[in-house]
Design a protein around this motif. Structure first.
Motif, PDB file in Angstrom:
ATOM      1  N   GLY A  80       0.810  -1.208   0.000  1.00  0.00           N
ATOM      2  CA  GLY A  80       0.000   0.000   0.000  1.00  0.00           C
ATOM      3  C   GLY A  80       0.844   1.259   0.000  1.00  0.00           C
ATOM      4  N   GLY A  81       0.191   2.389  -0.318  1.00  0.00           N
ATOM      5  CA  GLY A  81       0.865   3.679  -0.275  1.00  0.00           C
ATOM      6  C   GLY A  81       0.627   4.355   1.057  1.00  0.00           C
ATOM      7  N   ARG A  82       0.740   5.681   1.075  1.00  0.00           N
ATOM      8  CA  ARG A  82       0.569   6.419   2.329  1.00  0.00           C
ATOM      9  C   ARG A  82      -0.904   6.426   2.754  1.00  0.00           C
ATOM     10  NH1 ARG A  82       1.597   9.905  -1.883  1.00  0.00           N
ATOM     11  NH2 ARG A  82       0.014  11.512  -2.295  1.00  0.00           N
ATOM     12  N   SER A  83      -1.111   6.611   4.047  1.00  0.00           N
ATOM     13  CA  SER A  83      -2.453   6.689   4.594  1.00  0.00           C
ATOM     14  C   SER A  83      -2.458   7.689   5.735  1.00  0.00           C
ATOM     15  CB  SER A  83      -2.920   5.327   5.113  1.00  0.00           C
ATOM     16  OG  SER A  83      -4.145   5.464   5.819  1.00  0.00           O
ATOM     17  N   ALA A  84      -3.473   8.573   5.748  1.00  0.00           N
ATOM     18  CA  ALA A  84      -3.611   9.544   6.838  1.00  0.00           C
ATOM     19  C   ALA A  84      -5.018   9.530   7.412  1.00  0.00           C
ATOM     20  CB  ALA A  84      -3.253  10.944   6.342  1.00  0.00           C
ATOM     21  N   ALA A  85      -5.809   8.497   7.088  1.00  0.00           N
ATOM     22  CA  ALA A  85      -7.183   8.390   7.578  1.00  0.00           C
ATOM     23  C   ALA A  85      -7.364   7.039   8.241  1.00  0.00           C
ATOM     24  CB  ALA A  85      -8.169   8.559   6.424  1.00  0.00           C
ATOM     25  N   VAL A  86      -7.532   7.036   9.567  1.00  0.00           N
ATOM     26  CA  VAL A  86      -7.631   5.794  10.328  1.00  0.00           C
ATOM     27  C   VAL A  86      -8.735   5.919  11.369  1.00  0.00           C
ATOM     28  CG1 VAL A  86      -6.408   4.183  11.835  1.00  0.00           C
ATOM     29  CG2 VAL A  86      -5.158   5.371  10.033  1.00  0.00           C
ATOM     30  N   ALA A  87      -9.463   4.841  11.606  1.00  0.00           N
ATOM     31  CA  ALA A  87     -10.472   4.797  12.663  1.00  0.00           C
ATOM     32  C   ALA A  87     -10.536   3.387  13.216  1.00  0.00           C
ATOM     33  CB  ALA A  87     -11.845   5.219  12.132  1.00  0.00           C
ATOM     34  N   GLY A  88     -10.927   3.282  14.479  1.00  0.00           N
ATOM     35  CA  GLY A  88     -11.019   1.972  15.108  1.00  0.00           C
ATOM     36  C   GLY A  88     -12.334   1.785  15.823  1.00  0.00           C
ATOM     37  N   SER A  89     -12.615   0.515  16.156  1.00  0.00           N
ATOM     38  CA  SER A  89     -13.795   0.180  16.927  1.00  0.00           C
ATOM     39  C   SER A  89     -13.651   0.712  18.346  1.00  0.00           C
ATOM     40  CB  SER A  89     -13.972  -1.342  16.958  1.00  0.00           C
ATOM     41  OG  SER A  89     -14.917  -1.717  17.938  1.00  0.00           O
ATOM     42  N   TYR A  90     -14.783   1.103  18.936  1.00  0.00           N
ATOM     43  CA  TYR A  90     -14.786   1.558  20.325  1.00  0.00           C
ATOM     44  C   TYR A  90     -14.929   0.389  21.294  1.00  0.00           C
ATOM     45  CZ  TYR A  90     -15.450   6.223  18.366  1.00  0.00           C
ATOM     46  OH  TYR A  90     -15.294   7.390  17.649  1.00  0.00           O
ATOM     47  N   LYS A  91     -15.260  -0.791  20.747  1.00  0.00           N
ATOM     48  CA  LYS A  91     -15.530  -1.953  21.594  1.00  0.00           C
ATOM     49  C   LYS A  91     -14.575  -3.121  21.329  1.00  0.00           C
ATOM     50  CE  LYS A  91     -20.449  -0.745  21.581  1.00  0.00           C
ATOM     51  NZ  LYS A  91     -21.810  -1.168  21.155  1.00  0.00           N
ATOM     52  N   ASN A  92     -14.112  -3.242  20.104  1.00  0.00           N
ATOM     53  CA  ASN A  92     -13.255  -4.360  19.719  1.00  0.00           C
ATOM     54  C   ASN A  92     -11.855  -3.856  19.428  1.00  0.00           C
ATOM     55  OD1 ASN A  92     -11.941  -6.506  18.440  1.00  0.00           O
ATOM     56  ND2 ASN A  92     -13.862  -7.296  17.591  1.00  0.00           N
ATOM     57  N   ARG A  93     -10.886  -4.239  20.212  1.00  0.00           N
ATOM     58  CA  ARG A  93      -9.537  -3.698  20.115  1.00  0.00           C
ATOM     59  C   ARG A  93      -8.776  -4.182  18.879  1.00  0.00           C
ATOM     60  NH1 ARG A  93      -6.319  -5.921  25.241  1.00  0.00           N
ATOM     61  NH2 ARG A  93      -4.635  -4.832  24.167  1.00  0.00           N
ATOM     62  N   THR A  94      -9.331  -5.111  18.107  1.00  0.00           N
ATOM     63  CA  THR A  94      -8.631  -5.607  16.919  1.00  0.00           C
ATOM     64  C   THR A  94      -9.302  -5.203  15.613  1.00  0.00           C
ATOM     65  OG1 THR A  94      -9.831  -7.718  17.028  1.00  0.00           O
ATOM     66  CG2 THR A  94      -7.690  -7.586  18.163  1.00  0.00           C
ATOM     67  N   THR A  95     -10.324  -4.359  15.684  1.00  0.00           N
ATOM     68  CA  THR A  95     -11.029  -3.921  14.480  1.00  0.00           C
ATOM     69  C   THR A  95     -10.658  -2.483  14.138  1.00  0.00           C
ATOM     70  OG1 THR A  95     -12.900  -5.415  14.851  1.00  0.00           O
ATOM     71  CG2 THR A  95     -13.282  -3.508  13.421  1.00  0.00           C
ATOM     72  N   PHE A  96     -10.134  -2.309  12.928  1.00  0.00           N
ATOM     73  CA  PHE A  96      -9.704  -0.990  12.463  1.00  0.00           C
ATOM     74  C   PHE A  96     -10.048  -0.803  10.991  1.00  0.00           C
ATOM     75  CE2 PHE A  96      -6.946  -1.959  16.029  1.00  0.00           C
ATOM     76  CZ  PHE A  96      -6.891  -0.770  16.727  1.00  0.00           C
ATOM     77  N   TYR A  97     -10.161   0.474  10.600  1.00  0.00           N
ATOM     78  CA  TYR A  97     -10.343   0.864   9.210  1.00  0.00           C
ATOM     79  C   TYR A  97      -9.244   1.858   8.848  1.00  0.00           C
ATOM     80  CZ  TYR A  97     -15.207  -0.673  10.051  1.00  0.00           C
ATOM     81  OH  TYR A  97     -16.325  -1.370  10.387  1.00  0.00           O
ATOM     82  N   PHE A  98      -8.812   1.839   7.585  1.00  0.00           N
ATOM     83  CA  PHE A  98      -7.947   2.929   7.126  1.00  0.00           C
ATOM     84  C   PHE A  98      -8.261   3.258   5.677  1.00  0.00           C
ATOM     85  CE2 PHE A  98      -5.035  -0.321   5.376  1.00  0.00           C
ATOM     86  CZ  PHE A  98      -4.550   0.309   4.224  1.00  0.00           C
ATOM     87  N   GLY A  99      -8.068   4.533   5.343  1.00  0.00           N
ATOM     88  CA  GLY A  99      -8.256   4.989   3.980  1.00  0.00           C
ATOM     89  C   GLY A  99      -6.916   5.246   3.330  1.00  0.00           C
ATOM     90  N   ALA A 100      -6.703   4.667   2.165  1.00  0.00           N
ATOM     91  CA  ALA A 100      -5.413   4.771   1.478  1.00  0.00           C
ATOM     92  C   ALA A 100      -5.442   5.865   0.419  1.00  0.00           C
ATOM     93  CB  ALA A 100      -5.055   3.438   0.825  1.00  0.00           C
ATOM     94  N   THR A 101      -4.257   6.328   0.066  1.00  0.00           N
ATOM     95  CA  THR A 101      -4.125   7.257  -1.055  1.00  0.00           C
ATOM     96  C   THR A 101      -4.112   6.450  -2.345  1.00  0.00           C
ATOM     97  OG1 THR A 101      -2.891   8.850   0.262  1.00  0.00           O
ATOM     98  CG2 THR A 101      -2.659   9.001  -2.123  1.00  0.00           C
ATOM     99  N   GLY A 102      -5.205   6.523  -3.096  1.00  0.00           N
ATOM    100  CA  GLY A 102      -5.323   5.769  -4.328  1.00  0.00           C
ATOM    101  C   GLY A 102      -5.739   4.332  -4.133  1.00  0.00           C
ATOM    102  N   GLY A 103      -6.134   3.951  -2.911  1.00  0.00           N
ATOM    103  CA  GLY A 103      -6.434   2.539  -2.668  1.00  0.00           C
ATOM    104  C   GLY A 103      -7.745   2.248  -1.982  1.00  0.00           C
ATOM    105  N   GLY A 104      -8.592   3.250  -1.745  1.00  0.00           N
ATOM    106  CA  GLY A 104      -9.879   3.003  -1.131  1.00  0.00           C
ATOM    107  C   GLY A 104      -9.807   2.738   0.362  1.00  0.00           C
TER     108      GLY A 104
END
Length: 268
Positions: free
Chosen positions: A53-77
């Protein structure tokens, strides 16, 4: 000869002073009960990919599950992991792609996820988005476009802590020319309609947005007049500064007055 001796004495004195300063610095010990030391002493970082993947500056995580995360990539959705980064899956394919600038999970209903297109860093080779904001009601399995398509760079999305349908968006707008779809926007119906609550001019966008922890009445917004060209950047100008809202983002007051802004930029 006297001059030489004077220089030698002065040099020795300077060295002694420097040595004493260094010794004093060594003697200044960090308190054992230092809060940051306690918080970070056990922190260890590991790379969790995806490694192509390339760079990423958009990240969010679950408030209840410590292993669930999302990230937005540059050019990668948008990508999601449910095992702390051991495996990642692209969850925006077939719906949208491109560059992502903001990801937000609804604290009161984690099946609701919002994503904003367009890179949130104002680089020389910055990548913009053409799709605006997207909403998922099933934790990223399916998506629906909910507008702000001409925002180009959605810098931040904040979801109300108790209402998954109330969202605030910081929109930078076009970087390479004037654009009316700039500023801070708010929706109370999950993105069916948006209301622009903070607008300065067609060259000043919202560079960031934060909510007072646990208090959806108080917000702070950074506004930035910025214009990029392929080889330069104009940064700052009238309207740039920090703004505050105490009524849930409905109205805003500058934390620096217009006269002071003009003085700062040499226009008075």
């Amino acid at each position: 000869m006297r001059k030489i001796l004077s220089i030698l004495v002065l040099s020795i004195c300077c060295l002694q002073v420097q040595a004493q300063k260094k010794e004093r610095v060594k003697q200044v010990a960090i308190p054992k009960d230092d809060v940051s030391d306690q918080l970070l002493s056990k922190v260890k970082y590991r790379s969790i990919g995806p490694y192509r993947g390339g760079r990423s500056a958009a990240v969010a995580g679950s408030y209840k599950n410590r292993t669930t995360f999302y990230f937005g990539a540059t050019g990668g959705g948008v990508w999601k992991t449910t095992d702390g980064g051991s495996n990642w899956k692209n969850i925006s394919d077939k719906y949208f792609g491109g560059t992502i600038g903001a990801v937000a999970v609804a604290p009161s209903d984690e099946s609701v996820v919002y994503v904003g297109e367009g890179e949130n860093t104002m680089r020389g080779n910055v990548a913009e988005g053409l799709g605006g904001v997207w909403r998922s009601a099933d934790a990223g399995r399916t998506w629906k476009n909910i507008g702000l398509n001409d925002g180009r760079h959605i810098i931040r999305l904040i979801v109300h802590p108790r209402d998954p349908n109330t969202v605030w968006a910081a929109v930078m707008g076009h970087l390479f020319g004037p654009n009316e779809e700039r500023g801070v926007y708010k929706t109370t119906d999950g993105g069916k309609t948006w209301k622009r609550t903070l607008y300065i001019n067609n060259q000043t966008g919202a560079s960031d947005l934060v909510m007072e922890p646990g208090n959806p009445d108080v917000f702070y917004a950074g506004m930035w007049r910025v214009i990029r060209t392929p080889h330069s950047m104009e940064s700052g100008g009238e309207g740039s500064g920090l703004y505050k809202s105490t009524d849930g983002g409905e109205t805003w007051e500058p934390l620096i007055n217009k006269k002071d802004c003009l003085k700062a930029y040499g226009e008075l």
